[in-house]
Design a protein around this motif. Structure first.
Motif, PDB file in Angstrom:
ATOM      1  N   VAL A  80       0.830  -1.135  -0.075  1.00  0.00           N
ATOM      2  CA  VAL A  80       0.066   0.151   0.031  1.00  0.00           C
ATOM      3  C   VAL A  80       0.861   1.288   0.064  1.00  0.00           C
ATOM      4  CG1 VAL A  80      -1.865   1.368   0.946  1.00  0.00           C
ATOM      5  CG2 VAL A  80      -1.824  -1.062   1.217  1.00  0.00           C
ATOM      6  N   LEU A  81       0.986   1.868  -1.161  1.00  0.00           N
ATOM      7  CA  LEU A  81       1.931   3.075  -1.198  1.00  0.00           C
ATOM      8  C   LEU A  81       1.141   4.306  -0.669  1.00  0.00           C
ATOM      9  CD1 LEU A  81       2.856   2.063  -4.745  1.00  0.00           C
ATOM     10  CD2 LEU A  81       4.611   2.097  -2.753  1.00  0.00           C
ATOM     11  N   VAL A  82       1.611   5.061   0.345  1.00  0.00           N
ATOM     12  CA  VAL A  82       1.003   6.075   0.889  1.00  0.00           C
ATOM     13  C   VAL A  82       2.140   7.376   0.838  1.00  0.00           C
ATOM     14  CG1 VAL A  82       0.349   6.926   3.086  1.00  0.00           C
ATOM     15  CG2 VAL A  82      -0.228   4.604   2.506  1.00  0.00           C
ATOM     16  N   ALA A  83       1.790   8.381   0.141  1.00  0.00           N
ATOM     17  CA  ALA A  83       2.624   9.486   0.016  1.00  0.00           C
ATOM     18  C   ALA A  83       2.673  10.661   1.208  1.00  0.00           C
ATOM     19  CB  ALA A  83       2.390  10.235  -1.238  1.00  0.00           C
ATOM     20  N   ASN A  84       2.621   9.942   2.183  1.00  0.00           N
ATOM     21  CA  ASN A  84       2.712  10.787   3.694  1.00  0.00           C
ATOM     22  C   ASN A  84       3.442   9.871   4.644  1.00  0.00           C
ATOM     23  OD1 ASN A  84       0.807   9.231   5.142  1.00  0.00           O
ATOM     24  ND2 ASN A  84      -0.821  10.303   4.018  1.00  0.00           N
ATOM     25  N   ASP A  85       3.686  10.162   5.688  1.00  0.00           N
ATOM     26  CA  ASP A  85       4.357   9.525   6.973  1.00  0.00           C
ATOM     27  C   ASP A  85       3.701   8.549   7.482  1.00  0.00           C
ATOM     28  OD1 ASP A  85       2.694  11.030   8.585  1.00  0.00           O
ATOM     29  OD2 ASP A  85       4.330  12.383   9.127  1.00  0.00           O
ATOM     30  N   ALA A  86       2.327   8.152   7.191  1.00  0.00           N
ATOM     31  CA  ALA A  86       1.474   7.097   7.616  1.00  0.00           C
ATOM     32  C   ALA A  86       1.778   6.991   9.187  1.00  0.00           C
ATOM     33  CB  ALA A  86       1.870   5.652   6.889  1.00  0.00           C
ATOM     34  N   ALA A  87       1.550   8.238   9.798  1.00  0.00           N
ATOM     35  CA  ALA A  87       1.625   7.986  11.337  1.00  0.00           C
ATOM     36  C   ALA A  87       0.313   8.179  12.083  1.00  0.00           C
ATOM     37  CB  ALA A  87       2.687   9.234  11.673  1.00  0.00           C
ATOM     38  N   VAL A 111       6.569   7.843   3.679  1.00  0.00           N
ATOM     39  CA  VAL A 111       7.615   8.318   3.366  1.00  0.00           C
ATOM     40  C   VAL A 111       8.310   8.818   4.970  1.00  0.00           C
ATOM     41  CG1 VAL A 111       8.188  10.730   2.674  1.00  0.00           C
ATOM     42  CG2 VAL A 111       6.347   9.719   1.511  1.00  0.00           C
ATOM     43  N   GLY A 112       9.533   8.694   4.671  1.00  0.00           N
ATOM     44  CA  GLY A 112      10.382   8.883   6.100  1.00  0.00           C
ATOM     45  C   GLY A 112      10.122  10.204   6.518  1.00  0.00           C
ATOM     46  N   ALA A 113      10.206  10.456   7.926  1.00  0.00           N
ATOM     47  CA  ALA A 113       9.938  11.709   8.460  1.00  0.00           C
ATOM     48  C   ALA A 113      10.793  11.818   9.828  1.00  0.00           C
ATOM     49  CB  ALA A 113       8.606  12.197   8.559  1.00  0.00           C
ATOM     50  N   PRO A 114      11.285  12.925  10.100  1.00  0.00           N
ATOM     51  CA  PRO A 114      12.040  13.004  11.570  1.00  0.00           C
ATOM     52  C   PRO A 114      11.252  12.814  12.549  1.00  0.00           C
ATOM     53  CG  PRO A 114      12.122  15.227  10.046  1.00  0.00           C
ATOM     54  CD  PRO A 114      11.142  14.303   9.392  1.00  0.00           C
ATOM     55  N   GLY A 115      11.740  11.971  13.595  1.00  0.00           N
ATOM     56  CA  GLY A 115      11.179  11.440  14.584  1.00  0.00           C
ATOM     57  C   GLY A 115      10.735  10.430  14.561  1.00  0.00           C
ATOM     58  N   LEU A 116      10.118   9.885  13.415  1.00  0.00           N
ATOM     59  CA  LEU A 116       9.342   8.751  13.139  1.00  0.00           C
ATOM     60  C   LEU A 116      10.380   7.340  13.066  1.00  0.00           C
ATOM     61  CD1 LEU A 116       6.516   9.962  10.987  1.00  0.00           C
ATOM     62  CD2 LEU A 116       6.548   9.529  13.652  1.00  0.00           C
ATOM     63  N   ILE A 125       1.119  -6.360   9.708  1.00  0.00           N
ATOM     64  CA  ILE A 125       1.446  -5.496   8.454  1.00  0.00           C
ATOM     65  C   ILE A 125       2.661  -4.743   9.121  1.00  0.00           C
ATOM     66  CG2 ILE A 125       0.525  -3.266   7.628  1.00  0.00           C
ATOM     67  CD1 ILE A 125      -2.356  -4.273   8.391  1.00  0.00           C
ATOM     68  N   VAL A 126       3.322  -4.512   8.046  1.00  0.00           N
ATOM     69  CA  VAL A 126       4.736  -3.810   8.188  1.00  0.00           C
ATOM     70  C   VAL A 126       4.517  -2.539   7.755  1.00  0.00           C
ATOM     71  CG1 VAL A 126       7.100  -3.716   7.575  1.00  0.00           C
ATOM     72  CG2 VAL A 126       6.132  -5.869   8.101  1.00  0.00           C
ATOM     73  N   ILE A 127       4.914  -1.614   8.646  1.00  0.00           N
ATOM     74  CA  ILE A 127       4.704  -0.156   7.980  1.00  0.00           C
ATOM     75  C   ILE A 127       6.188   0.520   7.846  1.00  0.00           C
ATOM     76  CG2 ILE A 127       4.135   2.280   8.565  1.00  0.00           C
ATOM     77  CD1 ILE A 127       1.718   0.995  10.250  1.00  0.00           C
ATOM     78  N   ARG A 128       6.673   0.594   6.649  1.00  0.00           N
ATOM     79  CA  ARG A 128       7.928   0.910   6.302  1.00  0.00           C
ATOM     80  C   ARG A 128       8.048   2.455   5.805  1.00  0.00           C
ATOM     81  NH1 ARG A 128       9.459  -3.638   4.427  1.00  0.00           N
ATOM     82  NH2 ARG A 128      10.202  -4.494   6.610  1.00  0.00           N
ATOM     83  N   ARG A 129       8.884   3.365   6.341  1.00  0.00           N
ATOM     84  CA  ARG A 129       9.088   4.566   5.749  1.00  0.00           C
ATOM     85  C   ARG A 129      10.525   4.766   5.103  1.00  0.00           C
ATOM     86  NH1 ARG A 129       7.005   4.988  11.048  1.00  0.00           N
ATOM     87  NH2 ARG A 129       4.770   5.978  10.925  1.00  0.00           N
ATOM     88  N   TYR A 130      10.539   5.171   3.994  1.00  0.00           N
ATOM     89  CA  TYR A 130      11.595   5.424   3.024  1.00  0.00           C
ATOM     90  C   TYR A 130      12.144   6.788   2.920  1.00  0.00           C
ATOM     91  CZ  TYR A 130      10.409   0.570   1.694  1.00  0.00           C
ATOM     92  OH  TYR A 130      10.166  -0.709   1.729  1.00  0.00           O
ATOM     93  N   GLU A 131      13.130   7.082   3.184  1.00  0.00           N
ATOM     94  CA  GLU A 131      13.772   8.495   3.196  1.00  0.00           C
ATOM     95  C   GLU A 131      14.108   8.827   1.925  1.00  0.00           C
ATOM     96  OE1 GLU A 131      14.181  10.538   5.666  1.00  0.00           O
ATOM     97  OE2 GLU A 131      13.993   9.155   7.403  1.00  0.00           O
ATOM     98  N   PRO A 132      13.608   9.974   1.414  1.00  0.00           N
ATOM     99  CA  PRO A 132      13.805  10.476   0.006  1.00  0.00           C
ATOM    100  C   PRO A 132      15.308  10.242  -0.309  1.00  0.00           C
ATOM    101  CG  PRO A 132      12.134  11.952   1.019  1.00  0.00           C
ATOM    102  CD  PRO A 132      12.864  10.830   2.085  1.00  0.00           C
TER     103      PRO A 132
END
Length: 501
Positions: A80-87, A111-116, A125-132
């Motif tokens: 599931v592609l989510v163009a935010n930090d999914a937090a 999307v990777g975000a500071p502090g997350l 379910i795996v929630i994985r954040r990718y740094e640009p």
């Protein structure tokens, strides 16, 4: 979704094999003499057929072609592609849970975000954040680190290469995300990279199916005021090509489904998947979470605002409207750029005890918090078609908790739902006096009438709009796109699945 159209845009389009700002695609590897060259995107003069391989069966290696070895079966995988930090991102989480229930191994790629944290889990379910990554990473925050001081250059880059702020995320996904059988792209910011990832996944033996989830109609909103005239028309053509190249389209409500059907005329009917909430039993005694967190007295009515905190959300008008009521407080629960501003308002003398700002809560807890309020307000001015047709999570979250809603009069879809079953009231979102009138009409009802209204809101939500009700068509769609299979013995005969533009 239309056959016979390559759908290639300009350099930088996710399906353009010439490459783009995120870097060129990997060149095709030469094949041994005597073997035909595989058809590639962009080839002309002959139809593009994509072989259909039963999901879960690994492709035969060159050494194993013709062998009688048993094919290895692996679990279907969905992203599931989510163009935010999914937090977190509640719609993405519900979709991921449905896919898990269907037997997929599911990852939410955000999307990777500071502090997350880089990785979290919600059950299986795996929630994985990718740094640009790459040259576009500096645009992820919305500001480029360009040495060129001219503002016009920055505006031109943002317009021509829109959406620049997620291109670094796209590159990270191309380099780091494992291939999958299904890519569910939440919105226009995710569909371009979903198409590229799907194409790469098919070369790896995965099904690589792509679903475009039209969560809103961004190019008919006021979210990107810099996109106008011919530039806006060009981006709309790009979105249409992305939609045509998807395997299926999903829309957040029937009105948006009708709109995109009219504009894109897709081959497959658009599947409607509303933002219904997961059914949870409403306790016999109403929760008291808001009063416990704020210290508001029991006689003070609670008017609730849920969701993103920012401009054009009706927050100022709602605050003024509540002051016109004899004893009520506006409680704001959410996140966004206005959070500090609203917390400062809490301390202003005229709003003391009448305006309270609380942090966002997890989607699984929102229903209980919404049930703690007497009425919920969605006073968004309908400044665009996207807003007029919207049905945001806050609307369904309130109803699922049995909380009636006051909605802006020009919010067409929500207004129809509210008026059809008497689930609240309608008002002018730009007029605090009219908002106060609508709020008072709910808050001043006798106890028996108020209880009947709350019961009706919860019942309509549970019987008609609960996630377990509205996701049935989506489940059928996914089953048709990526059917589950058992172990398959011996070599597999591959049949063409038809043309793909």
């Amino acid at each position: 979704m239309r056959p016979g159209r390559p759908g290639i845009d300009r350099p930088g389009d996710p399906r353009d094999r010439r490459g783009g700002p995120g870097g060129p695609c990997r060149p095709a590897q030469p094949l041994p003499p005597g073997r035909p060259r595989a058809l590639e995107l962009g080839d002309g003069g002959r139809p593009a057929h994509r072989p259909l391989r039963p999901v879960g069966v690994r492709p035969a290696t060159r050494a194993g072609i013709g062998d009688d070895r048993v094919s290895e079966v692996r679990r279907r995988r969905a992203v599931v592609l989510v163009a935010n930090d999914a937090a977190p991102y509640s719609r993405g989480l519900r979709i991921a849970r449905t896919l898990t229930d269907l037997g997929f191994a599911v990852e939410i790629a955000a999307v990777g975000a500071p502090g997350l944290p880089r990785e979290e889990r919600d059950g299986d379910i795996v929630i994985r954040r990718y740094e640009p990554l790459g040259p576009w990473a500096s645009w992820a925050t919305g500001r480029a680190r360009s040495r060129d001081p001219r503002r016009l250059v920055e505006l031109a880059v943002k317009g021509l290469f829109w959406p620049v702020h997620v291109r670094g995320w796209w590159l990270a996904l191309r380099r780091q995300l494992a291939p999958a059988d299904l890519y569910h792209a939440c919105g226009i910011l995710a569909i371009p990279i979903a198409l590229r990832l799907g194409a790469a996944a098919r070369t790896d033996g995965r099904a690589g199916r792509v679903v475009y989830d039209v969560i809103d109609i961004v190019l008919e909103s006021n979210s990107y005021p810099g996109l106008r005239g011919p530039l806006l028309a060009w981006h709309r053509r790009r979105e249409r090509r992305w939609a045509e190249s998807s395997d299926a389209i999903v829309a957040v409500n029937a009105a948006i489904a009708e709109r995109v059907t009219e504009r894109w005329r897709p081959v497959r009917p658009v599947t409607v998947l509303p933002n219904g909430q997961e059914a949870r039993p409403v306790p016999a005694e109403r929760p008291n979470l808001i009063r416990a967190a704020t210290g508001l007295p029991p006689e003070r009515s609670i008017v609730l605002f849920l969701g993103r905190l920012g401009p054009e959300r009706g927050l100022d008008e709602a605050a003024e409207a509540v002051l016109r009521l004899p004893d009520a407080a506006l409680v704001v629960i959410g996140f966004g750029p206005w959070a500090d501003r609203l917390r400062a308002r809490d301390a202003e003398p005229r709003f003391a005890g009448r305006h309270v700002t609380l942090p966002a809560v997890h989607p699984d807890q929102v229903q209980a918090w919404a049930a703690s309020a007497d009425v919920s307000i969605i006073a968004v001015p309908a400044a665009s078609l996207n807003q007029r047709l919207s049905t945001p999570n806050k609307f369904w979250e309130s109803l699922s908790g049995g909380t009636p809603v006051v909605v802006g009069r020009d919010l067409e879809v929500m207004r129809r739902i509210v008026e059809a079953d008497d689930l609240g009231a309608v008002a002018d979102p730009n007029d605090p006096a009219d908002l106060a009138r609508a709020l008072a009409g709910i808050l001043d009802r006798p106890p028996a009438a108020a209880a009947a209204l709350r019961d009706r809101c919860a019942r309509v939500s549970r019987e008609t709009f609960a996630w377990e009700v509205v996701d049935r068509d989506y489940r059928a769609l996914v089953g048709a796109l990526v059917p589950a299979v058992g172990p398959v013995a011996g070599p597999t005969t591959l049949a063409p699945s038809g043309e793909r533009g």
